[in-house]
Design an enzyme around this catalytic site. Structure first.
Site, PDB file in Angstrom:
ATOM      1  N   CYS A 193      -4.376  -1.882  -1.820  1.00  0.00           N
ATOM      2  CA  CYS A 193      -4.565  -0.332  -2.131  1.00  0.00           C
ATOM      3  C   CYS A 193      -5.674  -0.497  -3.556  1.00  0.00           C
ATOM      4  O   CYS A 193      -5.296  -1.033  -4.723  1.00  0.00           O
ATOM      5  CB  CYS A 193      -3.307   0.205  -2.547  1.00  0.00           C
ATOM      6  SG  CYS A 193      -3.447   1.936  -2.980  1.00  0.00           S
ATOM      7  N   ASN A 194      -6.808   0.145  -3.161  1.00  0.00           N
ATOM      8  CA  ASN A 194      -7.804   0.201  -4.298  1.00  0.00           C
ATOM      9  C   ASN A 194      -7.318   1.122  -5.237  1.00  0.00           C
ATOM     10  O   ASN A 194      -7.322   0.796  -6.382  1.00  0.00           O
ATOM     11  CB  ASN A 194      -9.014   0.838  -3.858  1.00  0.00           C
ATOM     12  CG  ASN A 194      -9.822  -0.049  -2.939  1.00  0.00           C
ATOM     13  OD1 ASN A 194     -10.703  -0.867  -3.236  1.00  0.00           O
ATOM     14  ND2 ASN A 194      -9.684  -0.037  -1.472  1.00  0.00           N
ATOM     15  N   THR A 195      -6.608   2.244  -5.171  1.00  0.00           N
ATOM     16  CA  THR A 195      -6.125   3.011  -5.948  1.00  0.00           C
ATOM     17  C   THR A 195      -5.030   2.453  -6.947  1.00  0.00           C
ATOM     18  O   THR A 195      -5.182   2.712  -8.145  1.00  0.00           O
ATOM     19  CB  THR A 195      -5.377   4.369  -5.256  1.00  0.00           C
ATOM     20  OG1 THR A 195      -6.502   4.929  -4.342  1.00  0.00           O
ATOM     21  CG2 THR A 195      -5.422   5.510  -6.124  1.00  0.00           C
TER      22      THR A 195
ATOM     23  N   CYS B 185     -11.244   2.280   0.270  1.00  0.00           N
ATOM     24  CA  CYS B 185      -9.952   2.795   0.145  1.00  0.00           C
ATOM     25  C   CYS B 185      -9.643   1.955   1.505  1.00  0.00           C
ATOM     26  O   CYS B 185     -10.359   1.999   2.306  1.00  0.00           O
ATOM     27  CB  CYS B 185      -9.975   4.331   0.371  1.00  0.00           C
ATOM     28  SG  CYS B 185      -8.102   4.715   1.055  1.00  0.00           S
ATOM     29  N   THR B 186      -8.636   1.282   1.335  1.00  0.00           N
ATOM     30  CA  THR B 186      -8.210   0.421   2.447  1.00  0.00           C
ATOM     31  C   THR B 186      -7.916   1.066   3.739  1.00  0.00           C
ATOM     32  O   THR B 186      -7.905   0.504   4.760  1.00  0.00           O
ATOM     33  CB  THR B 186      -6.903  -0.455   2.014  1.00  0.00           C
ATOM     34  OG1 THR B 186      -5.683   0.182   1.491  1.00  0.00           O
ATOM     35  CG2 THR B 186      -7.377  -1.586   0.994  1.00  0.00           C
ATOM     36  N   HIS B 187      -7.545   2.420   3.667  1.00  0.00           N
ATOM     37  CA  HIS B 187      -7.380   3.187   4.987  1.00  0.00           C
ATOM     38  C   HIS B 187      -8.918   3.497   5.648  1.00  0.00           C
ATOM     39  O   HIS B 187      -8.778   3.652   6.811  1.00  0.00           O
ATOM     40  CB  HIS B 187      -6.944   4.598   4.546  1.00  0.00           C
ATOM     41  CG  HIS B 187      -5.432   4.766   4.290  1.00  0.00           C
ATOM     42  ND1 HIS B 187      -5.036   4.032   3.164  1.00  0.00           N
ATOM     43  CD2 HIS B 187      -4.500   5.485   4.992  1.00  0.00           C
ATOM     44  CE1 HIS B 187      -3.643   4.468   3.362  1.00  0.00           C
ATOM     45  NE2 HIS B 187      -3.247   5.147   4.356  1.00  0.00           N
TER      46      HIS B 187
ATOM     47  N   TYR C 163      -1.460   8.062  -2.818  1.00  0.00           N
ATOM     48  CA  TYR C 163      -1.643   7.569  -3.984  1.00  0.00           C
ATOM     49  C   TYR C 163      -3.041   8.249  -4.882  1.00  0.00           C
ATOM     50  O   TYR C 163      -2.945   8.113  -6.191  1.00  0.00           O
ATOM     51  CB  TYR C 163      -1.806   5.936  -4.219  1.00  0.00           C
ATOM     52  CG  TYR C 163      -0.516   5.354  -4.339  1.00  0.00           C
ATOM     53  CD1 TYR C 163       0.591   5.905  -4.174  1.00  0.00           C
ATOM     54  CD2 TYR C 163      -0.450   4.060  -4.657  1.00  0.00           C
ATOM     55  CE1 TYR C 163       1.963   5.280  -4.324  1.00  0.00           C
ATOM     56  CE2 TYR C 163       0.630   3.168  -4.600  1.00  0.00           C
ATOM     57  CZ  TYR C 163       1.994   3.860  -4.539  1.00  0.00           C
ATOM     58  OH  TYR C 163       2.989   3.276  -4.675  1.00  0.00           O
TER      59      TYR C 163
ATOM     60  N   ASP D 134       1.020  -1.087   0.111  1.00  0.00           N
ATOM     61  CA  ASP D 134      -0.050  -0.118  -0.210  1.00  0.00           C
ATOM     62  C   ASP D 134       0.875   1.397  -0.142  1.00  0.00           C
ATOM     63  O   ASP D 134       2.228   1.238   0.058  1.00  0.00           O
ATOM     64  CB  ASP D 134      -0.858   0.128   1.215  1.00  0.00           C
ATOM     65  CG  ASP D 134      -1.948   0.944   1.383  1.00  0.00           C
ATOM     66  OD1 ASP D 134      -2.407   1.417   0.154  1.00  0.00           O
ATOM     67  OD2 ASP D 134      -2.491   1.482   2.264  1.00  0.00           O
TER      68      ASP D 134
HETATM   69  N1  DGL Z   1      -5.193   3.023   0.713  1.00  0.00           N
HETATM   70  C1  DGL Z   1      -5.140   3.438  -0.597  1.00  0.00           C
HETATM   71  C2  DGL Z   1      -6.316   2.990  -1.326  1.00  0.00           C
HETATM   72  O1  DGL Z   1      -6.931   1.959  -0.806  1.00  0.00           O
HETATM   73  C3  DGL Z   1      -4.823   4.955  -1.084  1.00  0.00           C
HETATM   74  C4  DGL Z   1      -4.569   5.780  -0.165  1.00  0.00           C
HETATM   75  C5  DGL Z   1      -3.724   7.118  -0.862  1.00  0.00           C
HETATM   76  O2  DGL Z   1      -2.236   7.006  -0.833  1.00  0.00           O
HETATM   77  O3  DGL Z   1      -4.629   7.791  -1.646  1.00  0.00           O
HETATM   78  O4  DGL Z   1      -7.184   3.560  -2.238  1.00  0.00           O
END
Ligand code: DGL
Length: 262
Positions: free
Chosen positions: A74-76, A184-186, A42, A10
């Site tokens: 990480c989805n992005t 988003c995994t966050h 990201y 990620d």
């Molecule tokens: N954790 C990430 C996601 O799932 C991206 C966070 C980022 O860096 O913008 O999209």
């Protein structure tokens, strides 16, 4: 047979929400956590920079360590790097897809919210997902990097500013969607705070448990043991990372090892 190793990737701490689900299902798996915090966030990064940087980093780790499977947590990144990464590696690569399909099945009145990064909400990948699985639904998109930063802050031990969170969710607060996809995994790291503001009637869903089940299918059956520690690789050592070390240590990850962002 030795411990099977998962490389979790990620831009920041978000992959820990996925790793937590993997660990629940398969405590026998070992982990390398690779975090490209030099290029964080990201969700704001130019597409080619993200693709080139993330693919090079992941391929380098796989070349240097014994890795059985890569999880792009990480989805992005998953909206962009899965095809080139799969072409470059000869081990399985599992990506994270926003849980639009399960959301469409859950939402009785077809009212879905997708909470993700600005990058993810803008990508054709996401639009295709919606037209494939939720064309009969109303899908409201909300892209926020502020929310990503709040999750980073929470894992650095900071108090979450609920006023700021409320500001991010403002477009939805008067009439929240029935089901909100944490794309988003966050964001699962802020589940309690999001639930508090959106209300108990809103269902929050993410893809972490589905990723864990996918890994379980791909790998050898559980050994019954507990892998214990994992290794943390980062592309930048900074003050925030220092404050996040207890979040990593609590999950069995040792001192961060600095790798070049390229
Ligand atoms: N954790 C990430 C996601 O799932 C991206 C966070 C980022 O860096 O913008 O999209």
């Amino acid at each position: 047979m030795g411990v099977q190793q998962v490389l979790v990737f990620d831009s920041g701490v978000g992959g820990l929400s996925v790793w937590d689900e993997i660990r629940l299902l398969r405590p026998d798996l070992g982990a390398l956590y690779l975090m490209d915090n030099a290029r964080f966030p990201y969700g704001e990064l130019a597409e080619q920079t993200l693709i080139d940087g993330a693919c090079a980093l992941i391929c380098q780790r796989v070349a240097e360590a014994a890795v059985d499977v890569v999880v792009v947590a990480c989805n992005t990144a998953s909206t962009l790097i899965l095809p080139p990464l799969r072409a470059a590696l000869n081990i399985p690569v599992v990506g994270v897809v926003p849980a639009i399909k399960p959301a469409a099945l859950l939402a009785e009145h077809g009212d879905i919210g997708l909470l993700a990064t600005p990058g993810t909400v803008a990508r054709p990948y996401t639009r295709d997902l919606i037209s494939q699985f939720a064309s009969h639904c109303r899908v409201r998109l909300l892209g926020s990097s502020r929310l990503v930063a709040l999750a980073e802050a929470k894992l650095a031990g900071e108090q979450i500013d609920m006023g700021e969170l409320q500001q991010v969710l403002k477009p939805w607060l008067a009439a929240p969607p029935e089901v909100v996809v944490l794309g988003c995994t966050h964001f699962p790291l802020l589940r309690d705070e999001l639930q508090e503001l959106l209300g108990e009637q809103v269902q929050l869903i993410d893809s972490g448990a589905a990723i864990a089940r996918r890994l379980d299918q791909l790998l050898q059956p559980a050994s019954g043991g507990d892998s214990g520690a994992g290794q943390l690789y980062v592309t930048q050592i900074n003050e925030r990372l220092t404050r996040q070390e207890s979040a990593f240590a609590g999950r069995g990850f040792g001192e961060p090892v600095l790798v070049s962002a390229g």
